[in-house]
Design a protein around this motif. Structure first.
Motif, short mmCIF file in Angstrom:
data_model
loop_
_atom_site.label_atom_id
_atom_site.label_comp_id
_atom_site.label_asym_id
_atom_site.label_seq_id
_atom_site.Cartn_x
_atom_site.Cartn_y
_atom_site.Cartn_z
N VAL A 54 0.67 -1.13 0.04
CA VAL A 54 0.05 -0.14 0.00
C VAL A 54 0.93 1.33 0.01
O VAL A 54 0.73 2.36 -0.82
N ARG A 55 1.76 1.25 0.73
CA ARG A 55 2.88 2.29 0.87
C ARG A 55 4.07 1.59 1.36
O ARG A 55 4.19 1.38 2.58
N ASN A 56 5.05 1.72 0.69
CA ASN A 56 6.32 1.10 0.76
C ASN A 56 7.37 1.90 1.79
O ASN A 56 8.33 2.49 1.28
N GLY A 57 6.95 1.98 2.90
CA GLY A 57 7.81 2.51 3.87
C GLY A 57 7.12 4.20 4.28
O GLY A 57 6.59 4.81 3.41
N GLY A 58 7.54 4.54 5.55
CA GLY A 58 6.92 6.09 5.46
C GLY A 58 6.78 6.10 7.15
O GLY A 58 7.20 5.31 7.94
N VAL A 59 6.13 7.17 7.30
CA VAL A 59 5.90 7.72 9.12
C VAL A 59 4.36 7.31 9.06
O VAL A 59 3.58 7.78 8.47
N PRO A 60 4.13 6.65 10.04
CA PRO A 60 2.80 6.26 10.55
C PRO A 60 2.31 7.65 11.12
O PRO A 60 3.05 8.38 11.81
N VAL A 61 0.95 7.63 11.42
CA VAL A 61 0.37 8.90 12.07
C VAL A 61 0.63 8.56 13.46
O VAL A 61 1.01 9.40 14.25
N ASN A 62 0.68 7.34 14.16
CA ASN A 62 0.76 7.07 15.47
C ASN A 62 2.07 6.57 15.61
O ASN A 62 2.59 5.54 14.83
N THR A 63 2.69 7.18 16.22
CA THR A 63 4.34 6.71 16.45
C THR A 63 4.70 6.45 17.88
O THR A 63 5.95 6.23 18.22
N SER A 64 4.13 5.91 18.79
CA SER A 64 4.26 5.71 20.42
C SER A 64 3.89 4.25 20.34
O SER A 64 2.61 3.67 19.83
N PHE A 65 4.60 3.37 20.97
CA PHE A 65 4.10 1.95 21.45
C PHE A 65 4.43 1.88 23.07
O PHE A 65 5.40 2.09 23.42
N PRO A 66 3.53 1.40 23.72
CA PRO A 66 3.31 1.33 25.08
C PRO A 66 4.36 0.19 25.64
O PRO A 66 4.43 -0.86 24.87
N THR A 67 4.91 0.52 26.53
CA THR A 67 5.82 -0.64 27.15
C THR A 67 5.65 -1.01 28.58
O THR A 67 4.91 -0.07 29.19
N THR A 68 5.87 -1.96 29.19
CA THR A 68 5.66 -2.18 30.48
C THR A 68 6.82 -2.00 31.57
O THR A 68 6.80 -2.33 32.70
N GLU A 69 7.98 -2.01 30.96
CA GLU A 69 9.07 -1.32 31.57
C GLU A 69 9.75 -0.11 30.90
O GLU A 69 9.66 0.12 29.77
N PRO A 70 10.67 0.55 31.69
CA PRO A 70 11.12 1.91 31.16
C PRO A 70 12.36 1.51 30.04
O PRO A 70 12.83 0.26 30.18
N THR A 71 12.27 2.32 29.02
CA THR A 71 13.59 2.46 28.03
C THR A 71 14.22 3.48 28.15
O THR A 71 13.88 4.39 28.84
N SER A 72 15.33 3.73 27.32
CA SER A 72 16.28 5.15 27.61
C SER A 72 15.15 6.06 26.83
O SER A 72 15.50 7.17 27.12
N TRP A 73 14.02 5.87 26.26
CA TRP A 73 13.32 6.96 25.60
C TRP A 73 12.30 7.42 26.72
O TRP A 73 12.15 8.77 26.84
N ALA A 74 11.54 6.65 27.32
CA ALA A 74 10.73 6.98 28.39
C ALA A 74 10.39 5.71 29.32
O ALA A 74 10.68 4.81 29.20
N ASP A 75 9.61 6.34 30.52
CA ASP A 75 9.14 5.10 31.31
C ASP A 75 8.27 4.30 30.95
O ASP A 75 8.03 3.00 31.56
#
Length: 186
Positions: A54-75
């Motif tokens: 449909v589109r071969n690569g790109g920026v999605p509208v939604n760009t965050s994915f929740p985690t159950t543990e902290p990463t260097s990016w966010a908690d």
């Protein structure tokens, strides 16, 4: 495979000209997909291939994915900049000059699969298809790998479709705050 009818690929992508110019390649042919899979040594997930048609690569509208543990990016989440396209032309496409093999050979990321999304840290963390449990022909899980934390692997989703469907609005937005409380992660 075609995308499931309940998934709207047209509203999934950000249509900004920069996003398309920097990340989007022409739709992949069967021949290109076979060549990329051979070069990488892994079968790409069917949902990923269908989305790239449909589109071969790109920026999605939604760009965050929740985690159950902290990463260097966010908690409580990671952020992505773009999803890599199938090809060789764009720098972060799967086989681009800063694609999957480059990130493993030059940046030392573990050889567990295919880099499928980059993050805002400019290479210091990324998202990979993880083939360790399924082998190179199986359905890979999706993981976040944090170079800043000794290449720590954080599980994100059991497969690429679950990862894409789990992407949320940018963290901190009102829409994201309401959604994070209701989302279940691995």
């Amino acid at each position: 495979m075609t995308l499931p009818p309940d998934f709207d690929a047209q509203t999934f992508w950000d249509d900004a000209p920069y996003a398309q110019k920097s990340y989007t390649e022409p739709a992949p042919t069967d021949e290109l997909i076979a060549r990329v899979e051979a070069d990488l040594g892994y079968r790409l997930p069917a949902f990923y291939v269908a989305l790239m048609r449909v589109r071969n690569g790109g920026v999605p509208v939604n760009t965050s994915f929740p985690t159950t543990e902290p990463t260097s990016w966010a908690d409580d989440h990671i952020a992505i900049t773009a999803i890599c396209g199938i090809g060789y032309e764009k720098s972060i496409s799967l086989c681009g000059d800063q694609g999957s093999q480059f990130m493993q050979e030059e940046w030392g990321y573990p050889a567990i699969g295919v880099v499928v999304a980059d993050c805002p840290s400019a290479g210091h963390d990324l998202v990979m298809l993880d083939y360790r449990a399924c082998g190179p022909q199986g359905e890979p899980a999706v993981v976040h790998i944090d170079q800043e934390d000794d290449y720590r692997i954080t599980p994100l989703a059991p497969n690429f479709e679950a990862f894409v469907r789990g992407l949320l609005p940018e963290a901190g937005s009102d829409e994201a705050n309401a959604t994070y409380d209701d989302f279940t992660v691995l």
